[in-house]
Design a protein around this motif. Structure first.
Motif, PDB file in Angstrom:
ATOM      1  N   ASP A 196      -3.475  11.738   0.903  1.00 24.86           N
ATOM      2  CA  ASP A 196      -3.553  12.756   1.962  1.00 24.86           C
ATOM      3  C   ASP A 196      -2.176  13.309   2.333  1.00 24.86           C
ATOM      4  O   ASP A 196      -2.054  14.040   3.323  1.00 24.86           O
ATOM      5  CB  ASP A 196      -4.208  12.152   3.218  1.00 24.86           C
ATOM      6  CG  ASP A 196      -5.669  11.811   3.004  1.00 24.86           C
ATOM      7  OD1 ASP A 196      -6.341  12.542   2.251  1.00 24.86           O
ATOM      8  OD2 ASP A 196      -6.139  10.816   3.581  1.00 24.86           O
TER       9      ASP A 196
ATOM     10  N   ARG B 219       1.911   7.751   9.457  1.00 26.77           N
ATOM     11  CA  ARG B 219       1.572   7.307   8.114  1.00 26.77           C
ATOM     12  C   ARG B 219       0.168   7.762   7.729  1.00 26.77           C
ATOM     13  O   ARG B 219      -0.722   7.848   8.576  1.00 26.77           O
ATOM     14  CB  ARG B 219       1.644   5.787   8.005  1.00 26.77           C
ATOM     15  CG  ARG B 219       3.045   5.205   8.133  1.00 26.77           C
ATOM     16  CD  ARG B 219       2.998   3.693   8.111  1.00 26.77           C
ATOM     17  NE  ARG B 219       4.337   3.103   8.206  1.00 26.77           N
ATOM     18  CZ  ARG B 219       4.562   1.838   8.546  1.00 26.77           C
ATOM     19  NH1 ARG B 219       3.548   1.037   8.803  1.00 26.77           N
ATOM     20  NH2 ARG B 219       5.794   1.377   8.606  1.00 26.77           N
ATOM     21  N   CYS B 220      -0.001   8.013   6.435  1.00 26.90           N
ATOM     22  CA  CYS B 220      -1.308   8.388   5.897  1.00 26.90           C
ATOM     23  C   CYS B 220      -1.452   7.793   4.499  1.00 26.90           C
ATOM     24  O   CYS B 220      -0.468   7.361   3.894  1.00 26.90           O
ATOM     25  CB  CYS B 220      -1.454   9.913   5.827  1.00 26.90           C
ATOM     26  SG  CYS B 220      -0.303  10.701   4.661  1.00 26.90           S
ATOM     27  N   ASP B 221      -2.677   7.754   3.983  1.00 30.80           N
ATOM     28  CA  ASP B 221      -2.857   7.400   2.584  1.00 30.80           C
ATOM     29  C   ASP B 221      -2.068   8.388   1.737  1.00 30.80           C
ATOM     30  O   ASP B 221      -2.023   9.580   2.053  1.00 30.80           O
ATOM     31  CB  ASP B 221      -4.336   7.461   2.197  1.00 30.80           C
ATOM     32  CG  ASP B 221      -5.093   6.212   2.618  1.00 30.80           C
ATOM     33  OD1 ASP B 221      -4.446   5.172   2.845  1.00 30.80           O
ATOM     34  OD2 ASP B 221      -6.328   6.282   2.716  1.00 30.80           O
TER      35      ASP B 221
ATOM     36  N   LYS C 290       0.861  -1.186   0.000  1.00 28.49           N
ATOM     37  CA  LYS C 290       0.000   0.000   0.000  1.00 28.49           C
ATOM     38  C   LYS C 290       0.898   1.237   0.000  1.00 28.49           C
ATOM     39  O   LYS C 290       1.788   1.355   0.840  1.00 28.49           O
ATOM     40  CB  LYS C 290      -0.903   0.009   1.236  1.00 28.49           C
ATOM     41  CG  LYS C 290      -1.861   1.185   1.295  1.00 28.49           C
ATOM     42  CD  LYS C 290      -2.750   1.091   2.532  1.00 28.49           C
ATOM     43  CE  LYS C 290      -3.742   2.247   2.582  1.00 28.49           C
ATOM     44  NZ  LYS C 290      -4.600   2.184   3.793  1.00 28.49           N
TER      45      LYS C 290
ATOM     46  N   SER D  98       7.069   9.169   0.360  1.00 29.34           N
ATOM     47  CA  SER D  98       6.084   8.130   0.084  1.00 29.34           C
ATOM     48  C   SER D  98       6.799   6.793   0.142  1.00 29.34           C
ATOM     49  O   SER D  98       7.950   6.682  -0.292  1.00 29.34           O
ATOM     50  CB  SER D  98       5.434   8.328  -1.286  1.00 29.34           C
ATOM     51  OG  SER D  98       6.375   8.122  -2.318  1.00 29.34           O
TER      52      SER D  98
ATOM     53  N   GLN E  64      -3.345   7.922   9.566  1.00 32.41           N
ATOM     54  CA  GLN E  64      -3.917   6.580   9.682  1.00 32.41           C
ATOM     55  C   GLN E  64      -3.205   5.723  10.712  1.00 32.41           C
ATOM     56  O   GLN E  64      -3.836   4.944  11.417  1.00 32.41           O
ATOM     57  CB  GLN E  64      -3.874   5.867   8.325  1.00 32.41           C
ATOM     58  CG  GLN E  64      -4.965   6.287   7.372  1.00 32.41           C
ATOM     59  CD  GLN E  64      -5.280   5.201   6.362  1.00 32.41           C
ATOM     60  OE1 GLN E  64      -4.630   4.168   6.296  1.00 32.41           O
ATOM     61  NE2 GLN E  64      -6.302   5.438   5.562  1.00 32.41           N
TER      62      GLN E  64
ATOM     63  N   MET F 256       1.884   4.791   0.898  1.00 29.44           N
ATOM     64  CA  MET F 256       1.507   5.671   1.998  1.00 29.44           C
ATOM     65  C   MET F 256       2.498   6.823   2.120  1.00 29.44           C
ATOM     66  O   MET F 256       3.658   6.717   1.708  1.00 29.44           O
ATOM     67  CB  MET F 256       1.457   4.894   3.326  1.00 29.44           C
ATOM     68  CG  MET F 256       0.517   3.705   3.332  1.00 29.44           C
ATOM     69  SD  MET F 256       0.317   2.951   4.980  1.00 29.44           S
ATOM     70  CE  MET F 256      -0.852   4.111   5.722  1.00 29.44           C
TER      71      MET F 256
END
Length: 240
Positions: free
Chosen positions: A181, A176-178, A132, A201, A159, A134
């Motif tokens: 975002d 961490r975030c998507d 994923k 990222s 997140q 992030m």
């Protein structure tokens, strides 16, 4: 909030070699950021983030300024970000992020590394679903009210938040975030007067695979070989 488990990192590379590679990677990041948003970090949040990473890596100021100047020139090298996928020995999935001005050269080199260390280069999508993408921010936890910070940043895309360590074993707070975002969370962190140790990222493995030390070292030999390639920016894997 808890401890964020991070995958093993190769530590076999000599320090001077590693630092030189870090500076090369950051110089490419600067070139890409300047091309996309201009040379002024005040109006280019991506460049501002890269310059933070340069400071965290102790990249000399003259090297940073030279990289910005080169990237601003008419003859600046143009880099494409290309992601390659494959498997290391023992079924460990790898994502290889490259920044290249010659895709033919880069794909040949990446394939060579896989073949040399008993890996298998895959097709697009063969392992990416296991990761994923992030946004990842690393902060110095000293003096921070972590619970209050977590509550404040949730509204800005946070997140996951937990404790981790840097390469020298120093404590870090990892946020961490998507990836969608990333900019919103970066703005919120900066608005609080906090300067991240690093911000980038990353492709985070959804599930980690544990291996005995001898087999893990076989995987890390391939990771290390890839990371030393001039076109490779970073390598992500699901080795626990």
């Amino acid at each position: 909030m808890g401890r964020i488990f991070e995958t093993r990192k190769a530590t076999m590379m000599a320090r001077w070699n590693k630092m030189a590679k870090v500076f090369t990677r950051i110089s490419k990041d600067i070139a890409i950021a300047v091309k996309a948003g201009g040379p002024n970090p005040d109006s280019n949040s991506t460049l501002r983030r890269v310059l933070q990473n340069a400071r965290a890596a102790n990249m000399p100021k003259d090297k940073v300024e030279a990289a910005i100047k080169r990237a601003s020139g008419q003859s600046a090298t143009s880099y494409d970000i290309v992601l390659y996928e494959g498997y290391a020995p023992h079924g460990i999935a790898l994502l290889v992020e490259t920044a290249t001005d010659n895709v033919v050269r880069t794909v040949a080199n990446v394939r060579m590394h896989f073949n040399k260390y008993s890996g298998n280069m895959g097709t697009t999508g063969s392992v990416a679903f296991m990761f994923k993408r992030m946004g990842v921010f690393r902060l110095n936890p000293e003096g921070l009210d972590q619970e209050a910070l977590e509550l404040e940043l949730i509204d800005h895309g946070l997140q996951e938040m937990g404790e981790g360590t840097g390469e020298k074993g120093e404590k870090q707070l990892i946020i961490r975030c998507d990836f969608a975002d990333f900019g919103k969370l970066q703005t919120a962190i900066e608005a609080k007067g906090l300067t991240p140790i690093s911000a980038d990222s990353e492709y985070i493995a959804e599930n980690l695979i544990e291996l005995p030390e001898d087999k893990a070292n076989e995987v890390l030999e391939l990771v290390d070989s890839l990371e030393q390639d001039d076109d490779v920016q970073r390598v992500f894997h699901n080795l626990g």
